[in-house]
Design an enzyme around this catalytic site. Structure first.
Site, PDB file in Angstrom:
ATOM      1  N   LYS A   1       0.119   4.512   8.999  1.00 15.54           N
ATOM      2  CA  LYS A   1       0.713   4.663   7.532  1.00 15.54           C
ATOM      3  C   LYS A   1      -0.519   4.911   6.725  1.00 15.54           C
ATOM      4  O   LYS A   1      -0.354   5.828   5.888  1.00 15.54           O
ATOM      5  CB  LYS A   1       1.673   3.668   7.321  1.00 15.54           C
ATOM      6  CG  LYS A   1       2.033   3.618   5.833  1.00 15.54           C
ATOM      7  CD  LYS A   1       2.821   2.307   5.435  1.00 15.54           C
ATOM      8  CE  LYS A   1       2.021   1.189   5.355  1.00 15.54           C
ATOM      9  NZ  LYS A   1       1.636   1.210   3.883  1.00 15.54           N
TER      10      LYS A   1
ATOM     11  N   LYS B   1      -6.855   0.704  -3.709  1.00 12.35           N
ATOM     12  CA  LYS B   1      -6.227   0.244  -2.260  1.00 12.35           C
ATOM     13  C   LYS B   1      -6.554   1.274  -1.110  1.00 12.35           C
ATOM     14  O   LYS B   1      -6.871   1.067  -0.041  1.00 12.35           O
ATOM     15  CB  LYS B   1      -5.057  -0.235  -2.535  1.00 12.35           C
ATOM     16  CG  LYS B   1      -4.260  -0.767  -1.101  1.00 12.35           C
ATOM     17  CD  LYS B   1      -5.398  -1.977  -0.559  1.00 12.35           C
ATOM     18  CE  LYS B   1      -4.861  -2.367   0.713  1.00 12.35           C
ATOM     19  NZ  LYS B   1      -3.576  -3.159   0.830  1.00 12.35           N
TER      20      LYS B   1
ATOM     21  N   THR C   1       1.079  -1.102   0.087  1.00 14.24           N
ATOM     22  CA  THR C   1      -0.003   0.086  -0.222  1.00 14.24           C
ATOM     23  C   THR C   1       0.952   1.085  -0.139  1.00 14.24           C
ATOM     24  O   THR C   1       1.593   1.444   0.840  1.00 14.24           O
ATOM     25  CB  THR C   1      -0.813  -0.059   1.215  1.00 14.24           C
ATOM     26  OG1 THR C   1      -1.539  -1.261   1.193  1.00 14.24           O
ATOM     27  CG2 THR C   1      -1.956   1.166   1.158  1.00 14.24           C
TER      28      THR C   1
END
Length: 310
Positions: free
Chosen positions: A245, A177, A101
């Site tokens: 994150k 995503k 990702t």
């Protein structure tokens, strides 16, 4: 189909997802080469029929397709361009499949950098969790040039039940995503808030879980992650810091076009708070630990409702 008709494939990163993906490829008949900084993870897979590589460069010399399942863009940079990195050793026409990702703009740029070396690239983030990765039932959100898909052949289908082709250039795989991660992070945060309120109000946690999972307020994340809370098990299947994150990437992407994301912003702050309190490496369900005045279920007490590693 005989094994020797399949190209050699390398998998870098044998964590919760990569280990399952490597196993799925091996069961499909691919010769699978593996690399991980943890020697024990490599040896475990070698015992099942895999081939160990001492570095990404060694893997690149042996394999036409390299699948990277590391944590983030920085680790991907190291895998490709660091000491003994794969990029310099890959033969022209080889394929690099990036499953992390990352910032979509970084992925778009990476496609160009690899193309300059004559290498093919697929922007291919993944979702579904360790159990689905191990059974070949996960989802891949992919984007790339047609020749990259041609090179991949049946490898993507061997790893995933759902392979979505979202564009003929890199970028859209990573964009979809991070949108998925927006929802996942918000749903986990909301699930934790709901369970915390129930505990504060004296509702039996197992009864609350049973009712919600059979009612309109349920979500996949509530059902999956609150089972971890009931079991008192915060073993990191996906850690708090992963959502620090990933939601950060979501907010950075939206900020570039001044697009408001109030729910994602709040969820990000909740995961940041949990991380700063020392829970960053715990399962992301540990975001519930930010709420005051509640007594959380303890491991070994009460029903274990934990679900597979998703």
């Amino acid at each position: 189909m005989p094994q020797d008709t399949h190209p050699a494939i390398g998998v870098i990163g044998l964590g919760a997802m990569g280990r399952g993906m490597a196993g799925s490829l091996r069961r499909a008949g691919y010769p699978v080469h593996v690399f991980d900084v943890r020697a024990e993870a490599v040896q475990s897979f070698v015992a099942e029929g895999g081939v160990a590589c001492a570095s990404p460069a060694e893997m690149a010399q042996r394999c036409e397709i390299v699948v990277s399942v590391v944590v983030n863009a920085a680790q991907t940079e190291e895998v490709l361009f660091g000491d003994a990195g794969a990029a310099a050793a890959m033969r022209p026409g080889s394929l690099f499949v990036m499953c992390s990702t990352v910032d979509p703009n970084w992925s778009i740029a990476l496609e160009g950098r690899l193309a300059e070396r004559g290498l093919l690239y697929l922007d291919a983030p993944i979702s579904g969790g360790a159990a689905r990765a191990a059974s070949g039932q996960m989802t891949m959100m992919t984007a790339g040039r047609p020749e990259a898909y041609d090179k991949a052949g049946g490898a993507l289908a061997a790893m995933a039940a759902k392979v979505y082709r979202l564009g003929d250039r890199a970028g859209n795989g990573s964009k979809v995503k991070i949108i998925n991660q927006l929802l996942a992070g918000v749903h986990i945060a909301a699930a934790a808030e709901a369970m915390a309120l129930g505990l504060r109000e004296g509702v039996d946690a197992a009864s609350l879980y049973e009712v919600i999972t059979h009612s309109a307020g349920n979500s996949w994340m509530f059902e999956n992650r609150m089972a971890h809370v009931l079991a008192g098990d915060y073993t990191p299947l996906s850690a708090v810091d992963i959502f620090v994150k990933d939601l950060g990437l979501v907010l950075d992407t939206a900020r570039a076009t001044k697009f408001p994301l109030p729910l994602a912003s709040t969820a990000h702050q909740m995961f940041m708070q949990a991380s700063s309190a020392g829970h960053g490496r715990e399962d992301d369900a540990a975001v519930i630990k930010i709420f005051p005045g509640i007594e959380l279920p303890q491991a070994g007490r009460g029903a274990d409702l934990s679900s597979p590693a998703d």
